[in-house]
Design an enzyme around this catalytic site. Structure first.
Site, PDB file in Angstrom:
ATOM      1  N   ASN A 158     -48.035  55.725  68.894  1.00 25.89           N
ATOM      2  CA  ASN A 158     -48.831  54.599  68.378  1.00 25.89           C
ATOM      3  C   ASN A 158     -50.338  54.773  68.604  1.00 25.89           C
ATOM      4  O   ASN A 158     -51.091  53.824  68.478  1.00 25.89           O
ATOM      5  CB  ASN A 158     -48.341  53.274  68.973  1.00 25.89           C
ATOM      6  CG  ASN A 158     -48.212  53.350  70.476  1.00 25.89           C
ATOM      7  OD1 ASN A 158     -48.740  54.282  71.091  1.00 25.89           O
ATOM      8  ND2 ASN A 158     -47.527  52.398  71.066  1.00 25.89           N
ATOM      9  N   GLU A 159     -50.768  56.000  68.925  1.00 33.60           N
ATOM     10  CA  GLU A 159     -52.214  56.259  69.017  1.00 33.60           C
ATOM     11  C   GLU A 159     -52.606  57.299  67.963  1.00 33.60           C
ATOM     12  O   GLU A 159     -52.887  56.942  66.831  1.00 33.60           O
ATOM     13  CB  GLU A 159     -52.593  56.637  70.453  1.00 33.60           C
ATOM     14  CG  GLU A 159     -52.374  55.435  71.384  1.00 33.60           C
ATOM     15  CD  GLU A 159     -52.957  55.572  72.778  1.00 33.60           C
ATOM     16  OE1 GLU A 159     -53.376  56.687  73.174  1.00 33.60           O
ATOM     17  OE2 GLU A 159     -52.988  54.552  73.482  1.00 33.60           O
TER      18      GLU A 159
END
Ligand code: HEC
Ligand code: HEC
Length: 352
Positions: A158-159
């Site tokens: 999720n980065e």
């Protein structure tokens, strides 16, 4: 006229003499006492006044940041380019700076950061300013160094959701990067040279010359009375037992909720709330977090690993309650936050 009885006159004279001596004695001791009271005591046993303690930087729990740091300027520039390069993400849309913008205190000011494809993270992004001073990286301290930290965001789903082979591939396609790396690193573009350049840039993100640092260096007038009162409360109430050193934190791990059940009161427990327990598996590390540095703190809302405190006042009140078991009056709250605002420094010679 001669007195009929000699005794009363003798007594009378003696009384006059006696009261004169008494008067001299009283006056002398008054004068001596006044001088003794007024003369500043210079011997080693003298207890320093609050005034003196406040700017005798040697005795302070907080240290000023160095006014200059020496780094390889070319590496800093290359690191800055990489920090701002979205090619480090799978989609070529998210850079380190997306979540750590230098124009917003080195953070994104979101509760949870948004990575590739707008995927939300599970913990608040701390600032990259002065992060080189932290003894470990991340809220739970799972990275030992700035270099090691870089494996995290580049790979996190999720980065940036990328991988080193992917990143190396992209950078090697750029003649500009090939040239820049070749000049600084004989080994060229590699995982460790990318990390070295980014970490060197991060070490340049120092924010010296805050008003508070000027105060520590002896400029008493750099702070107002209210701000100085706030600093005194910060020390007297024990905030500085955890938030201390050059980064006003960043050098120890402490439980969030020393004097109360913060997580029970807040509700909705998450895995991130377990803090350092996620790294060590040690029961004693449950809800233990790296004490965050407080420099430039006014620029980095929302606060805490869960981003739950919207304002600095909220954060300070929660700290007083759960870390110190204190309820602050509105005046105390104002004074402490006024002090915290003086911790904002300069980057490249300009106010952050
Ligand atoms: C999608 C948003 C996002 C991106 C992109 C991102 N970060 Fe972060 N960064 C975070 C979050 C969230 C944390 C806290 C994570 C944790 O503690 O578990 C963090 C933590 C850090 C820390 C630790 C600071 C401290 O005080 O512990 C550093 C340093 C850092 N990031 C640098 C970088 C660098 C360098 C890059 C690019 C390679 C990068 N970040 C990319 C969101 C991001
Ligand atoms: C026992 C150690 C301890 C004491 C005492 C303490 N703190 Fe903290 N502080 C922490 C920890 C740990 C965190 C991180 C909590 C979290 O987010 O999980 C923190 C977070 C903060 C934050 C939020 C910073 C950010 O970037 O999110 C502020 C502001 C703060 N503290 C101010 C204070 C003030 C002001 C006092 C005194 C009234 C104080 N603290 C007392 C340990 C302490």
């Amino acid at each position: 006229m001669r007195s009929v009885f000699p005794f009363p006159s003798v007594i009378e004279n003696n009384m006059k003499r006696l009261s004169l001596i008494l008067l001299i004695l009283v006056t002398a001791s008054l004068i001596f006492g006044w001088f003794w009271w007024k003369t500043p005591t210079a011997n080693v046993l003298a207890v320093p006044t609050n005034e003196r303690l406040e700017y005798d930087a040697v005795d302070e729990p907080i240290l000023p940041l160095p006014l200059t740091i020496t780094l390889n300027e070319e590496k800093v520039l290359l690191g800055e380019k990489l920090f701002e390069d979205p090619q480090l993400s799978r989609t070529n849309l998210v850079s380190c700076a997306s979540c750590h913008s230098l124009s917003t205190g080195g953070t994104d000011r979101l509760v949870h950061s948004l990575g590739v494809a707008n995927r939300a993270g599970s913990i608040n992004a701390p600032t990259v300013f002065n992060s080189g001073l932290n003894s470990k990286q991340f809220w739970d301290g799972r990275a030992e160094s700035l270099e090691a930290q870089i494996d995290g965001p580049t790979h996190a789903f999720n980065e940036m959701d990328s991988s080193w082979p992917e990143i190396l591939n992209k950078l090697n396609l750029s003649p500009e990067y090939r040239e820049a790396f070749a000049l600084l690193y004989p080994e060229g573009i590699r995982i460790d040279t990318i990390k070295d350049a980014i970490a060197t840039f991060e070490r340049s993100l120092s924010t010296p010359n805050s008003r508070f640092d000027r105060f520590l260096r002896g400029d008493v007038h750099a702070l107002s009375q209210e701000e100085r009162d706030g600093y005194r409360l910060f020390k007297d109430y024990g905030c500085s037992s955890c938030h201390q050193g050059a980064n006003v934190g960043g050098n120890m791990f402490e439980k969030f909720g020393v004097m109360g059940n913060y997580f029970g009161d807040r509700g909705k427990p998450t895995k991130a709330d377990l803090g350092r327990f996620n790294v060590t598996g040690d029961e004693a590390d449950r809800h233990v977090f790296k004490v965050p540095g407080l420099r430039n703190v006014t620029l980095t809302p929302p606060y805490f690993h869960d981003g739950s405190a919207v304002t600095l006042e909220d954060a300070v009140a929660i700290m007083a309650k759960y870390q110190l078991g204190r309820r602050l009056s509105s005046v105390e709250l104002l004074k402490i936050t006024s002090f915290l605002k003086t911790l904002s420094g300069e980057y490249k010679g300009r106010a952050l």
